[in-house]
Design an enzyme around this catalytic site. Sequence first.
Site, PDB file in Angstrom:
ATOM      1  N   CYS A 127      51.656  44.568  36.459  1.00  0.00           N
ATOM      2  CA  CYS A 127      52.027  45.754  35.694  1.00  0.00           C
ATOM      3  C   CYS A 127      53.310  45.433  34.925  1.00  0.00           C
ATOM      4  CB  CYS A 127      52.262  46.908  36.659  1.00  0.00           C
ATOM      5  SG  CYS A 127      53.166  48.267  35.894  1.00  0.00           S
ATOM      6  N   GLU A 162      49.449  33.257  27.342  1.00  0.00           N
ATOM      7  CA  GLU A 162      48.407  34.123  26.780  1.00  0.00           C
ATOM      8  C   GLU A 162      48.526  35.575  27.242  1.00  0.00           C
ATOM      9  OE1 GLU A 162      44.549  32.362  27.419  1.00  0.00           O
ATOM     10  OE2 GLU A 162      44.769  31.127  25.640  1.00  0.00           O
ATOM     11  N   CYS A 168      47.399  49.064  31.984  1.00  0.00           N
ATOM     12  CA  CYS A 168      47.633  49.473  33.373  1.00  0.00           C
ATOM     13  C   CYS A 168      47.800  50.995  33.342  1.00  0.00           C
ATOM     14  CB  CYS A 168      48.896  48.795  33.890  1.00  0.00           C
ATOM     15  SG  CYS A 168      49.441  49.405  35.494  1.00  0.00           S
ATOM     16  N   CYS A 170      49.037  52.929  35.877  1.00  0.00           N
ATOM     17  CA  CYS A 170      49.867  53.410  36.985  1.00  0.00           C
ATOM     18  C   CYS A 170      50.802  54.509  36.467  1.00  0.00           C
ATOM     19  CB  CYS A 170      50.661  52.256  37.591  1.00  0.00           C
ATOM     20  SG  CYS A 170      52.067  51.748  36.588  1.00  0.00           S
ATOM     21  N   GLU A 315      47.153  24.605  22.430  1.00  0.00           N
ATOM     22  CA  GLU A 315      46.054  24.356  23.382  1.00  0.00           C
ATOM     23  C   GLU A 315      44.758  24.190  22.610  1.00  0.00           C
ATOM     24  OE1 GLU A 315      44.976  26.988  26.570  1.00  0.00           O
ATOM     25  OE2 GLU A 315      47.056  27.339  27.087  1.00  0.00           O
ATOM     26  N   GLU A 363      39.109  25.929  37.046  1.00  0.00           N
ATOM     27  CA  GLU A 363      38.994  25.086  35.842  1.00  0.00           C
ATOM     28  C   GLU A 363      38.779  23.609  36.160  1.00  0.00           C
ATOM     29  OE1 GLU A 363      42.505  26.612  33.772  1.00  0.00           O
ATOM     30  OE2 GLU A 363      41.130  27.807  32.550  1.00  0.00           O
ATOM     31  N   LYS A 364      38.222  23.336  37.354  1.00  0.00           N
ATOM     32  CA  LYS A 364      38.098  21.921  37.747  1.00  0.00           C
ATOM     33  C   LYS A 364      37.124  21.157  36.859  1.00  0.00           C
ATOM     34  CE  LYS A 364      35.269  23.272  41.754  1.00  0.00           C
ATOM     35  NZ  LYS A 364      35.547  24.716  41.558  1.00  0.00           N
TER      36      LYS A 364
HETATM   37  C1  GAL Z   1      43.463  29.131  27.836  1.00  0.00           C
HETATM   38  C2  GAL Z   1      44.543  29.266  28.897  1.00  0.00           C
HETATM   39  C3  GAL Z   1      44.645  28.004  29.738  1.00  0.00           C
HETATM   40  C4  GAL Z   1      43.275  27.569  30.192  1.00  0.00           C
HETATM   41  C5  GAL Z   1      42.399  27.385  28.977  1.00  0.00           C
HETATM   42  C6  GAL Z   1      41.005  26.892  29.293  1.00  0.00           C
HETATM   43  O1  GAL Z   1      43.047  30.333  27.304  1.00  0.00           O
HETATM   44  O2  GAL Z   1      45.783  29.504  28.301  1.00  0.00           O
HETATM   45  O3  GAL Z   1      45.492  28.241  30.829  1.00  0.00           O
HETATM   46  O4  GAL Z   1      42.748  28.528  31.039  1.00  0.00           O
HETATM   47  O5  GAL Z   1      42.272  28.595  28.322  1.00  0.00           O
HETATM   48  O6  GAL Z   1      40.273  26.704  28.114  1.00  0.00           O
END
Ligand code: GAL
Length: 686
Positions: A127, A162, A168, A170, A315, A363-364
């Site tokens: 929150c 992100e 929320c 509450c 990313e 996410e492995k």
């Molecule tokens: C993004 C996130 C990362 C990871 C990635 C996987 O959205 O910031 O931590 O989860 O996706 O694609």
Amino acid sequence: MRPEAQPLTANMTTLFSRLWHGADYNYEQWLDAPGVHAEDFRLMNAAGCTAMSVGIFSWAKLEPADGEYDFGWLDRLMDSLAEHRVRAILATPSAAHPAWLSRKYPEVLRTHRDGRRGPHRGRQNFCRTSPVFRQKCLDINTRLAERYAAHPALLLWHVSNEYGGEACYCPSCLEDFRRWLWERYRTIDRLNDAYWATFWSHRYTDWEEIEPVDISMHGLMLDWQRYNSDQVIDFYRAEIAPLRELTPEIPITTNFMRPLVGLDYWKFAREVDIISWDSYPEWHIHDDADTAAMTGFYHDLHRGYKGGQPFYLIETSPSVTNWQALSRLKRPGLLKLASMQAIAHGSVGVNYFQWRQSRGGEEKFHGAVVAHRGADSSRVFGEVAEVGGLLGRFPELSAGRRTAEVAIYFDIENQWALDLARLPRNATGEYQQTCIQHYTQFWRRGIPVDIVGPGIPLEGYRLVIAPMLYMLTEPVAAQFAAYTAAGGTLATTYLTGLVDESDLVHRGGYPAPLGDVLGIALREMDTFGVHQSGTLAPVAGNSLGLHLHARLEHYAEIVAPTTAEVLAAYASEFYAGSPALTGNVYGQGRAYHLAARPDEAFLDHFYQKLAASLAIRPVLSSPIPHGVSVQAREAGSARFLFLMNFSDSPHSLTLDAAWQDALTGAPAPSACQLEPWGLRILRMEK
Ligand code: GAL
């Protein structure tokens, strides 16, 4: 055209001094694994990594119990990075907090709409108005800033991860929302009027009666979206307060996503020093040309948020994802191509999620630079290392700007309003797709486009396109009018100018605030079902020289010209012969209105004629084959041209000037060959 860039601090200058390369590095997952860290640093150097995002999800390791901190491992990580000449993009850990924190202070967890508190799970589950949560973030962020302020590895703060606009419900958030509403409206009657609350007897008599759960009240739900976006920005401000105070020289970013997560990034952009974003295109599933155009749009949007300042692709997957319905292996060459696409559109670097595949957890099986089986002989690692080598060759591009004569106006509040609206045709999500569709016509031709939004000046653009601007505020309408009167060209479409910022229909008929500029009045609106369509035919002798007929779908407005020229008319339905495309002279400029949604071929034809009439130049004058993108970026005294083939067929392009191969310095042949997924970077002194 653009606001003058602010003078850069020394650290911002560092940020714009080279093209960065790196990944999210979850060092803390491997504290007990002998040899892994040493191997990681060796591989980082081999892959040309220069900036790693660290500590993002490490709160449980940094503060294993309330008030007990362990920075030993982070010290070792920061020192090792410095030793290996790799900079740190150091995260604050709020995105995933430890289980002990939820157990000890349950109020930090988010409350669902039905009033039930959510469990501790996943991430981003807190929150944002919780005083305890804010205090815990303040404590840990202060310690991080104090400890690493002078660390030679520290390049950039990566705040949280992100942020999204999840609500929320509450008591603390609802109270804060009512305070926000009070600041906006001051009296309950003003709020009632803004919401047209007499409808269905929705008038409130007290702020306490307001609950943001009533989707029949569009003004209220719009405010709830605005509030949640503002709440995130407010939380971010609280998170960065100690960073600003203790490390004023270190720039700050937080990773944005595509604008589908309930945040107003135009507003948020003012709070960060550099925009960074996470891009996960679905390569090899749809036509890759469309995927590339869409990715180009999002890069340009993220560059647009700060008025053209370079952004950071912070990313992207080096191979596959594991959260999309389907994710295919990137074909050989695609990683380099997509990486350089980001650079061509204005990125200062390319970072991946993730450095090393984890052994467990959600996410492995997500792709990584270092896969479970290791890196040395892997195809992906080889391609990553190649990207690293390439990025190292062009440091001057980092600060390089782009110039565009065309702008597309994209307003997230309009998207929210349109998705809430109840219209004769209800389809959510179409606004963004439509902006991308208009963008794509220019992308294909090698015509650079800026994405602009609220508060961004329009002067200097030859053409500004504002698709489906259903929610058109008076100030934006005035900005469009001034821009057009001064000689600009504006293009609007069906569904323009219906409501104001409260989602109240403009008085005087739509598109009221732009009626004079467009020279039309809207009479009625027809819609088409899934297998239905209409047709449009250009009017003989029209001033743009349009000659193609079009198939129409989704919407067909019946408009009456007041002062506008009719360029094309409907050729079907009971309104056949009435205007479907108009153009109006307004002051020194012109304003076009597409009253219906034409097929791609007509849109392409229209923009080709319009661009030609405005002498808008592509970056390459010879034809560009389907799937190929040509983009330019200026850097110092040089101009770079990126020829990018997003298809599995070879293509050839004819160069219209004497370019050099940017890598070899050799003159580029005038017939330039591109392999499937191939890339060429050319250079020319200006
Ligand atoms: C993004 C996130 C990362 C990871 C990635 C996987 O959205 O910031 O931590 O989860 O996706 O694609």
